[in-house]
Design a protein around this motif. Structure first.
Motif, PDB file in Angstrom:
ATOM      1  N   THR A   2       0.863  -1.172   0.000  1.00 44.04           N
ATOM      2  CA  THR A   2       0.000   0.000   0.000  1.00 44.04           C
ATOM      3  C   THR A   2       0.904   1.228   0.000  1.00 44.04           C
ATOM      4  N   PRO A   3       0.929   1.976  -1.090  1.00 43.29           N
ATOM      5  CA  PRO A   3       1.981   2.991  -1.229  1.00 43.29           C
ATOM      6  C   PRO A   3       1.746   4.285  -0.445  1.00 43.29           C
ATOM      7  N   GLY A 130       5.470  -9.023  -7.003  1.00 41.79           N
ATOM      8  CA  GLY A 130       6.189 -10.199  -6.553  1.00 41.79           C
ATOM      9  C   GLY A 130       7.641  -9.925  -6.270  1.00 41.79           C
ATOM     10  N   PRO A 131       8.478  -9.929  -7.291  1.00 39.99           N
ATOM     11  CA  PRO A 131       9.921  -9.869  -7.072  1.00 39.99           C
ATOM     12  C   PRO A 131      10.386  -8.701  -6.191  1.00 39.99           C
ATOM     13  N   LYS A 133       9.160  -7.605  -3.501  1.00 40.61           N
ATOM     14  CA  LYS A 133       9.078  -8.003  -2.093  1.00 40.61           C
ATOM     15  C   LYS A 133      10.232  -8.938  -1.733  1.00 40.61           C
ATOM     16  N   VAL A 134      10.673  -9.710  -2.728  1.00 41.70           N
ATOM     17  CA  VAL A 134      11.758 -10.653  -2.477  1.00 41.70           C
ATOM     18  C   VAL A 134      13.104  -9.924  -2.424  1.00 41.70           C
ATOM     19  N   ILE A 135      13.296  -8.987  -3.336  1.00 36.63           N
ATOM     20  CA  ILE A 135      14.582  -8.283  -3.398  1.00 36.63           C
ATOM     21  C   ILE A 135      14.732  -7.317  -2.220  1.00 36.63           C
ATOM     22  N   LEU A 137      13.226  -6.662   1.255  1.00 30.53           N
ATOM     23  CA  LEU A 137      12.394  -7.298   2.282  1.00 30.53           C
ATOM     24  C   LEU A 137      11.461  -6.323   2.996  1.00 30.53           C
ATOM     25  N   LYS A 138      11.932  -5.092   3.211  1.00 32.42           N
ATOM     26  CA  LYS A 138      11.134  -4.148   4.009  1.00 32.42           C
ATOM     27  C   LYS A 138      10.245  -3.265   3.145  1.00 32.42           C
ATOM     28  N   ARG A 140       7.598  -3.634   1.353  1.00 33.49           N
ATOM     29  CA  ARG A 140       6.135  -3.703   1.484  1.00 33.49           C
ATOM     30  C   ARG A 140       5.647  -3.044   2.763  1.00 33.49           C
ATOM     31  N   PHE A 141       6.469  -3.052   3.805  1.00 29.65           N
ATOM     32  CA  PHE A 141       6.054  -2.425   5.061  1.00 29.65           C
ATOM     33  C   PHE A 141       6.241  -0.908   5.015  1.00 29.65           C
ATOM     34  N   ARG A 142       7.097  -0.448   4.114  1.00 27.75           N
ATOM     35  CA  ARG A 142       7.419   0.984   4.073  1.00 27.75           C
ATOM     36  C   ARG A 142       6.655   1.720   2.986  1.00 27.75           C
ATOM     37  N   GLY A 143       5.598   1.134   2.496  1.00 33.66           N
ATOM     38  CA  GLY A 143       4.785   1.797   1.483  1.00 33.66           C
ATOM     39  C   GLY A 143       5.543   2.069   0.205  1.00 33.66           C
ATOM     40  N   GLN A 145       8.793   2.678  -0.013  1.00 41.00           N
ATOM     41  CA  GLN A 145       9.976   3.539   0.183  1.00 41.00           C
ATOM     42  C   GLN A 145      11.229   2.694   0.417  1.00 41.00           C
TER      43      GLN A 145
ATOM     44  N   TRP B 101       8.777 -13.195   2.903  1.00 45.50           N
ATOM     45  CA  TRP B 101       8.729 -12.224   1.809  1.00 45.50           C
ATOM     46  C   TRP B 101       7.298 -11.925   1.353  1.00 45.50           C
ATOM     47  N   TRP B 103       5.583 -13.522  -0.721  1.00 50.12           N
ATOM     48  CA  TRP B 103       5.372 -13.849  -2.132  1.00 50.12           C
ATOM     49  C   TRP B 103       6.006 -15.176  -2.464  1.00 50.12           C
ATOM     50  N   PHE B 316      -1.112  -1.806   7.423  1.00 47.66           N
ATOM     51  CA  PHE B 316      -0.166  -2.919   7.278  1.00 47.66           C
ATOM     52  C   PHE B 316       1.127  -2.478   6.584  1.00 47.66           C
ATOM     53  N   GLY B 317       1.132  -1.299   5.994  1.00 48.71           N
ATOM     54  CA  GLY B 317       2.355  -0.896   5.303  1.00 48.71           C
ATOM     55  C   GLY B 317       2.244   0.431   4.572  1.00 48.71           C
ATOM     56  N   ARG B 321       0.445   3.158   8.638  1.00 52.60           N
ATOM     57  CA  ARG B 321       1.480   2.505   9.457  1.00 52.60           C
ATOM     58  C   ARG B 321       2.426   3.556  10.025  1.00 52.60           C
ATOM     59  N   GLN B 478      10.430  -8.733  12.103  1.00 52.60           N
ATOM     60  CA  GLN B 478      11.414  -8.018  11.298  1.00 52.60           C
ATOM     61  C   GLN B 478      12.013  -6.834  12.062  1.00 52.60           C
ATOM     62  N   SER B 500      18.780 -11.919   0.155  1.00 56.50           N
ATOM     63  CA  SER B 500      17.328 -12.101   0.225  1.00 56.50           C
ATOM     64  C   SER B 500      16.850 -12.990  -0.929  1.00 56.50           C
ATOM     65  N   VAL B 501      17.352 -12.700  -2.132  1.00 55.33           N
ATOM     66  CA  VAL B 501      16.954 -13.499  -3.311  1.00 55.33           C
ATOM     67  C   VAL B 501      17.454 -14.943  -3.153  1.00 55.33           C
TER      68      VAL B 501
END
Lengths: 147, 513
Positions: A2-3, A130-131, A133-135, A137-138, A140-143, A145, B101, B103, B316-317, B321, B478, B500-501
């Motif tokens: 959520t941005p 997707g990717p 969030k993987v690259i 990690l934080k 998604r929690f930081r909108g 940023q 992650w 995902w 949530f983000g 938040r 986290q 992470s990857v």
């Protein structure tokens, strides 16, 4: 994700500046013209910074303050329409003493524009879901940023 | 006299700080570890998963709890509240307790399974749902069974079986060498004795202390042994539905959260077999409009507050938040009450049931409070005191009272938290829960270099609103990991983009971190 406004700007800058740039260079090679695709990418970036302010204002009207995928696609289409409108607004550029939108070849076809814009948008849209969030990690929690 | 639930502690546990020499010379079995989490439920599991993926050696981690599977208690509570494995939880597709992650989410995984089984149309419907939610479609929510299966897979991957230790934690104390000692019973029986475990970093994740019983009914339930007629939704109560299916009856339902929505759905299913069922839904007060925050207002229908999850998505983000993190203690309590509160999800089936029930007359909504309760022949007589208009009192005979007002959240209701509150005078926040830093550390328990972290419902009213969710547990884990990295805790390494990857790839193929 959520941005936040900063998140929108930072994510837009990063993705257009990396993935968007790579795809654009590819289209430059395909079309035999690097200037027009790069100029279009620049306009998407610059206009997008303003669009993001509008999106964020609309987002604050929603109770969940989220920005669903459907809105993202709707926003992408609006941005594309505005940019194509600017490309074709010859009367506007003539009034400013210009031949057209600076950097954009007059012979650019709608199909070329749609293919380039659509590819950049679709790839970035999928990466954001997707990717990213993987690259990061934080992220998604930081909108969205990084800083 | 010691009881089974609160057995006596070693006498030296009366002190606030214990000498490590005293512990070593006591007759009690003592072991040492670096990371210890108490609870061994989903909260503990997520914390351990984060530690291992961030590089910590699993042999330096212990999870102390009563049940082998991290979701055992959660599944039991779901089952009791009529959420079976094929039912859907109130959770986002990206609320993935098995995957730090988030995902791929559960929607993508379900689509993959559908495609493998040839259910292309269902996969396409799911794709459309996650694309159009929540604008044109109600949000995707995962099946409970899928969440449990995924947790089993991740538990195997990280070696949860060797990390989890059976034990009932009874007290935590600081030691004089910058660590903590935990006294625990290795069996449920008092005669099983007491063991000690010393750790530098402790994570408290015991979850909700117990099922909530409303004060006005607590005494009645204690004295009258009428628990079969008065049930909490989180307790086993299938006998209620069996009896209703056979003979029909009147039910008084309390609570208007998502649990009550599920109970109404269950009662509607029973109504399909026996139409001699009447539901009286007792609510404290009318709710014609939802609360508003800045320019937005929450949707309310039939006196139910609707939102997809327990807090707005931006908690949530998104920007909410940040608002929460930057707010002071008083503001956080106000925001928790405003954004959270008692809400349910807007699901077409539930709305249809309520509308049908109201129209056909087998479902009624009444405003007021329970004034008193008395046993009656094959049922209960209840007096409902109206809170509006003339405050009239109505006596009704019902067969069952179903209490869907939730679980007990007060830390004092948990023996371990109560002991910590008394021993160290832990400060509480305005929401009545344990005060934590933005890293979910309990500052009052700091014993440099040792740290104590928590998360989940005990940290409600802290820096993050939806702490009581899979995503909230991941966020808390986290943040505590960030704190551990900052102080150079043993084995913890920063998870930059490359690592992470790599770690995600290991998760994807199912090999150990």
């Amino acid at each position: 994700m959520t941005p936040t406004l900063w998140g929108r700007w930072q994510t837009r800058l990063l993705l257009l500046g990396t993935i968007g740039l790579l795809i654009t260079i590819g289209f430059g090679a395909l079309f035999g013209n690097f200037v027009t695709p790069l100029a279009l990418l620049g306009y998407v970036l610059l206009l997008g910074l303003a669009w993001d302010i509008v999106y964020q204002a609309l987002q604050s009207l929603r109770w969940d303050r989220d920005w669903p995928p459907l809105f993202m696609v709707g926003g992408g289409l609006l941005e594309a329409l505005l940019l194509w409108g600017l490309i074709k607004a010859d009367f506007l550029w003539a009034g400013l003493g210009l031949a057209g939108l600076p950097g954009v070849a007059p012979g650019l076809t709608l199909a070329q524009f749609a293919l380039h814009y659509g590819t950049v948008f679709t790839v970035i849209f999928l990466i954001m879901f997707g990717p990213m969030k993987v690259i990061f990690l934080k992220w998604r929690f930081r909108g969205g940023q990084f800083f | 006299m010691p009881t089974l639930s609160e057995p006596s502690l070693p006498s030296f546990f009366e002190q606030r700080q214990l000498s490590i020499g005293t512990l070593k010379h006591s007759s009690l079995p003592l072991e040492e570890t670096t990371y210890l989490t108490i609870g061994a439920g989903v909260g503990s599991f997520i914390w351990v998963d984060h530690l291992i993926i961030h590089g910590v050696d699993p042999t330096t981690i212990v999870a102390l709890g009563l049940e082998a599977r991290p979701y055992a208690r959660f599944r039991r509570l779901c089952r009791n509240s009529q959420i079976l494995d094929h039912d859907r939880l109130r959770s986002d597709s990206g609320g993935t307790p098995d995957n730090i992650w988030a995902w791929p989410g559960y929607a993508l995984r379900e689509m993959g399974r559908d495609l493998r089984c040839g259910r292309v149309r269902h996969a396409a419907r799911l794709a459309w749902q996650i694309f159009s939610e929540p604008v044109l479609h109600d949000p995707f929510t995962p099946q409970a069974g899928d969440v449990f299966t995924s947790l089993d897979r991740e538990a195997r991957r990280i070696g949860w079986r060797t990390i989890r230790r059976f034990g009932l934690a009874r007290a935590v104390r600081k030691t004089n060498d910058g660590r903590y000692v935990v006294a625990y019973s290795p069996t449920m029986a008092l005669k099983g004795g007491c063991r000690l475990i010393v750790a530098r970093y402790v994570h408290l994740a015991m979850g909700y202390p117990r099922v909530r019983v409303l004060p006005e009914l607590h005494q009645y339930r204690q004295q009258m042994d009428y628990s079969r007629h008065f049930v909490n939704t989180y307790e086993p109560h299938d006998h209620v539905y069996r009896r209703l299916r056979q003979t029909g009856g009147a039910i008084l339902l309390r609570g208007r959260g998502i649990t009550s929505s599920r109970i109404i759905q269950k009662l509607y299913e029973v109504y399909g077999h026996n139409p001699n069922i009447r539901i009286l839904h007792l609510m404290r007060s009318p709710k014609p409009n939802g609360p508003h925050y800045e320019y937005a207002r929450r949707l309310t229908r039939n006196h139910f507050d609707h939102q997809p999850y327990n807090f707005p998505k931006a908690c949530f983000g998104g920007d909410l938040r940040r608002v929460m993190e930057q707010a002071n203690d008083r503001e956080r309590a106000e925001l928790i009450s405003l954004w959270g509160g008692i809400t349910t999800a807007k699901r077409p089936l539930w709305e249809r049931i309520i509308t049908t029930g109201l129209t056909e007359g087998w479902y009624h909504i009444r405003f007021g409070r329970l004034a008193w309760v008395e046993p009656a022949q094959n049922g209960i007589t209840v007096a409902v005191q109206g809170d509006v208009a003339w405050s009239e009192e109505t006596q009704l005979r019902v067969d069952f009272i179903i209490d869907a007002t939730g679980l007990e959240v007060a830390p004092e209701r948990s023996p371990l938290w109560r002991d910590l509150l008394q021993c160290y005078g832990l400060p509480k926040n305005r929401a009545g829960q344990i005060k934590v830093t933005n890293d979910f550390e309990i500052a009052a328990l700091r014993n440099t270099p040792g740290r104590v972290f928590t998360g989940g419902i005990m940290s409600l009213g802290g820096p993050f609103a939806p702490v009581d969710s899979f995503t909230g547990l991941q966020y808390a884990a986290q943040k505590s990991l960030e704190s551990l990295i900052a102080q150079g805790a043993p084995g913890v390494r920063r998870l930059g983009p490359v690592r992470s990857v790599v770690q995600w790839s290991r998760w994807a193929v199912g090999v150990s971190p």
